[in-house]
Design a protein around this motif. Structure first.
Motif, PDB file in Angstrom:
ATOM      1  N   GLU A 368       0.841  -1.196   0.000  1.00 32.67           N
ATOM      2  CA  GLU A 368       0.000   0.000   0.000  1.00 32.67           C
ATOM      3  C   GLU A 368       0.876   1.246   0.000  1.00 32.67           C
ATOM      4  O   GLU A 368       1.635   1.511   0.942  1.00 32.67           O
ATOM      5  CB  GLU A 368      -0.912   0.000   1.232  1.00 32.67           C
ATOM      6  N   GLY A 369       0.806   2.041  -1.068  1.00 29.96           N
ATOM      7  CA  GLY A 369       1.551   3.289  -1.148  1.00 29.96           C
ATOM      8  C   GLY A 369       3.026   3.136  -1.442  1.00 29.96           C
ATOM      9  O   GLY A 369       3.751   4.141  -1.450  1.00 29.96           O
ATOM     10  N   ALA A 370       3.521   1.915  -1.705  1.00 31.75           N
ATOM     11  CA  ALA A 370       4.944   1.708  -1.968  1.00 31.75           C
ATOM     12  C   ALA A 370       5.294   2.154  -3.388  1.00 31.75           C
ATOM     13  O   ALA A 370       4.485   2.038  -4.310  1.00 31.75           O
ATOM     14  CB  ALA A 370       5.320   0.248  -1.766  1.00 31.75           C
ATOM     15  N   THR A 371       6.516   2.667  -3.543  1.00 28.84           N
ATOM     16  CA  THR A 371       7.016   3.094  -4.852  1.00 28.84           C
ATOM     17  C   THR A 371       7.930   2.012  -5.412  1.00 28.84           C
ATOM     18  O   THR A 371       8.939   1.674  -4.776  1.00 28.84           O
ATOM     19  CB  THR A 371       7.782   4.414  -4.744  1.00 28.84           C
ATOM     20  N   PRO A 372       7.628   1.435  -6.585  1.00 29.26           N
ATOM     21  CA  PRO A 372       8.430   0.318  -7.109  1.00 29.26           C
ATOM     22  C   PRO A 372       9.914   0.626  -7.210  1.00 29.26           C
ATOM     23  O   PRO A 372      10.739  -0.196  -6.807  1.00 29.26           O
ATOM     24  CB  PRO A 372       7.810   0.066  -8.488  1.00 29.26           C
ATOM     25  N   MET A 373      10.280   1.808  -7.717  1.00 31.12           N
ATOM     26  CA  MET A 373      11.703   2.097  -7.891  1.00 31.12           C
ATOM     27  C   MET A 373      12.420   2.157  -6.554  1.00 31.12           C
ATOM     28  O   MET A 373      13.542   1.648  -6.406  1.00 31.12           O
ATOM     29  CB  MET A 373      11.889   3.407  -8.648  1.00 31.12           C
ATOM     30  N   ASP A 374      11.790   2.744  -5.546  1.00 31.11           N
ATOM     31  CA  ASP A 374      12.424   2.823  -4.229  1.00 31.11           C
ATOM     32  C   ASP A 374      12.630   1.437  -3.636  1.00 31.11           C
ATOM     33  O   ASP A 374      13.680   1.138  -3.060  1.00 31.11           O
ATOM     34  CB  ASP A 374      11.574   3.678  -3.282  1.00 31.11           C
ATOM     35  N   VAL A 375      11.626   0.574  -3.778  1.00 24.07           N
ATOM     36  CA  VAL A 375      11.731  -0.774  -3.223  1.00 24.07           C
ATOM     37  C   VAL A 375      12.827  -1.558  -3.935  1.00 24.07           C
ATOM     38  O   VAL A 375      13.655  -2.224  -3.297  1.00 24.07           O
ATOM     39  CB  VAL A 375      10.379  -1.502  -3.334  1.00 24.07           C
ATOM     40  N   ILE A 376      12.843  -1.485  -5.275  1.00 17.80           N
ATOM     41  CA  ILE A 376      13.858  -2.227  -6.038  1.00 17.80           C
ATOM     42  C   ILE A 376      15.251  -1.704  -5.723  1.00 17.80           C
ATOM     43  O   ILE A 376      16.199  -2.485  -5.560  1.00 17.80           O
ATOM     44  CB  ILE A 376      13.556  -2.132  -7.548  1.00 17.80           C
TER      45      ILE A 376
END
Length: 421
Positions: A368-376
């Motif tokens: 919920e609300g996560a940004t794909p680039m930040d997580v990767i």
């Protein structure tokens, strides 16, 4: 015709029918112009070889004599013209070499006109004069063989890697043509051994030409497939990359968040991808990437997102209602199977050993609300931090991964973010 000769030519006919069946299967499977050309070549050229032996009259004695005269006089040169034209296309056509194109295209056109003229003359010729007409057809049929040999030799000198094998096929064709027309003309002093050698050389030519045709057609289809590769796909593996990968990850995050599940993002960093860059041959990293992509997909399964963040970094996104044993087993498979040793072929057709050195970073989160680039990026940093450390090969357990709804894991799981070699 003696029974022994009938057996020889029947065996040749059986081999040609088998090659025709293979060519038909390839044409139906690929539905490409090259495969259809290969099928027509085997059918028409093979028919000309069978007709000149006299085998059809043995099996079907009521065949019209005039029809067989026309076929024997014209079918051989017609097949030669077609084979010469197809050879020019196989060698690359005018875009590769103008001289080869002229030899095959113009030569094939000239032989085609000769074949039509022979068909017209043979439809009116007296059967007693057919021997001289067939000798003329034999001479005409040797012309495309000579032109094809010249074209193949020139293509080999210009660097075509398959041309030398086609040259071997042309040698077989030349010998087979002489033997078949010797049979058709009824030359004295030739026995079963000559006919057996002729049948073997005929099948050898068709086998070589068919295999080389299939190899080049499949290579051309692969190039066509790569040229049509969608934007956002990596050419060597076909995996999504760049913005396409981020869009797919974002969609998984949204879908999983709607049902209240969790996502596990895995980054596999190949630190020694270019280790064989100085080895003979080019493109070793493409072979490595293709193999690793297959391993990643098999280990992760087909219900998850697999992509290539950049050439050294594979990304896997697993979605589940909650962190469970199936996810842990998938992570263990990734760690153990992706890093297995492999062999990479160089330009000398020898194999170089290669063992991937992997850093594996894992992040489990409430999407919920996560940004794909930040997580990767965070998962990749964890993978990079573990490159060079010893591998912990113990199986994963539920206690190795902690999840916190709405935030990333605070610490990397033991046994995951470590190099495997």
């Amino acid at each position: 015709m003696p029974v022994s000769e009938i057996a020889v030519w029947s065996a040749m006919l059986g081999g040609l029918l088998t090659l025709s069946a293979v060519a038909l299967g390839d044409a139906l499977a690929s539905r490409s112009v090259g495969s259809v050309r290969n099928l027509l070549f085997v059918l028409i050229a093979g028919a000309s070889c069978v007709v000149i032996t006299g085998l059809p009259e043995v099996f079907f004695p009521d065949l019209p004599a005039r029809l067989m005269i026309v076929l024997k006089a014209s079918l051989g040169p017609l097949a030669g013209a077609m084979a010469l034209y197809f050879l020019g296309n196989w060698l690359g056509g005018v875009r590769e070499d103008v001289l080869v194109h002229n030899l095959t295209a113009l030569g094939g056109t000239a032989i085609l006109l000769v074949a039509l003229a022979l068909a017209a003359v043979s439809s009116q010729v007296d059967p007693l004069d057919f021997h001289a007409l067939l000798a003329l057809a034999a001479t005409a049929n040797l012309v495309p063989v000579v032109l094809g040999m010249i074209a193949v030799v020139r293509a080999a000198k210009l660097g075509d890697p398959l041309a030398r094998w086609m040259g071997l096929g042309m040698v077989c064709l030349a010998a087979a043509t002489v033997g078949l027309y010797a049979k058709g003309l009824g030359l004295p002093g030739l026995g079963l051994g000559v006919w057996l050698a002729t049948a073997v050389l005929t099948l050898a030519y068709f086998l070589i030409a068919s295999v080389l045709g299939l190899v080049r057609n499949r290579y051309n289809r692969r190039l066509a497939r790569l040229s049509r590769l969608e934007a956002g796909a990596e050419p060597a593996t076909g995996l999504p990359t760049g913005g396409t990968l981020l869009a797919e990850v974002e969609h998984v995050f949204w879908r999983t968040a709607r049902r209240g599940g969790v996502c596990t993002v895995v980054c596999l960093h190949v630190s020694n991808l270019y280790e064989l860059a100085d080895a003979p041959g080019q493109g070793a990293e493409h072979q490595i990437l293709t193999t690793l992509a297959a391993r990643v997909r098999r280990a992760a399964g087909f219900r998850c997102v697999v992509g290539l963040y950049h050439p050294r970094c594979f990304v896997v996104v697993l979605a589940a209602d909650q962190l469970n044993q199936a996810t842990l087993e998938a992570l263990t498979r990734l760690r153990s199977t992706v890093a297995m040793p492999m062999s990479v072929m160089d330009v000398r057709q020898t194999f170089q050993p290669f063992t991937p050195e992997l850093g594996m970073g894992v992040i489990t989160l409430d999407p919920e609300g996560a940004t794909p680039m930040d997580v990767i990026n965070q998962a990749e940093r964890r993978a990079l931090a573990e490159v060079g450390e010893a591998s912990d090969s113990r199986p994963l357990s539920q206690h190795d991964i902690d999840t916190a709804p709405g935030e990333l894991m605070s610490s990397p799981p033991p046994g995951i973010n470590r190099k495997s070699s």
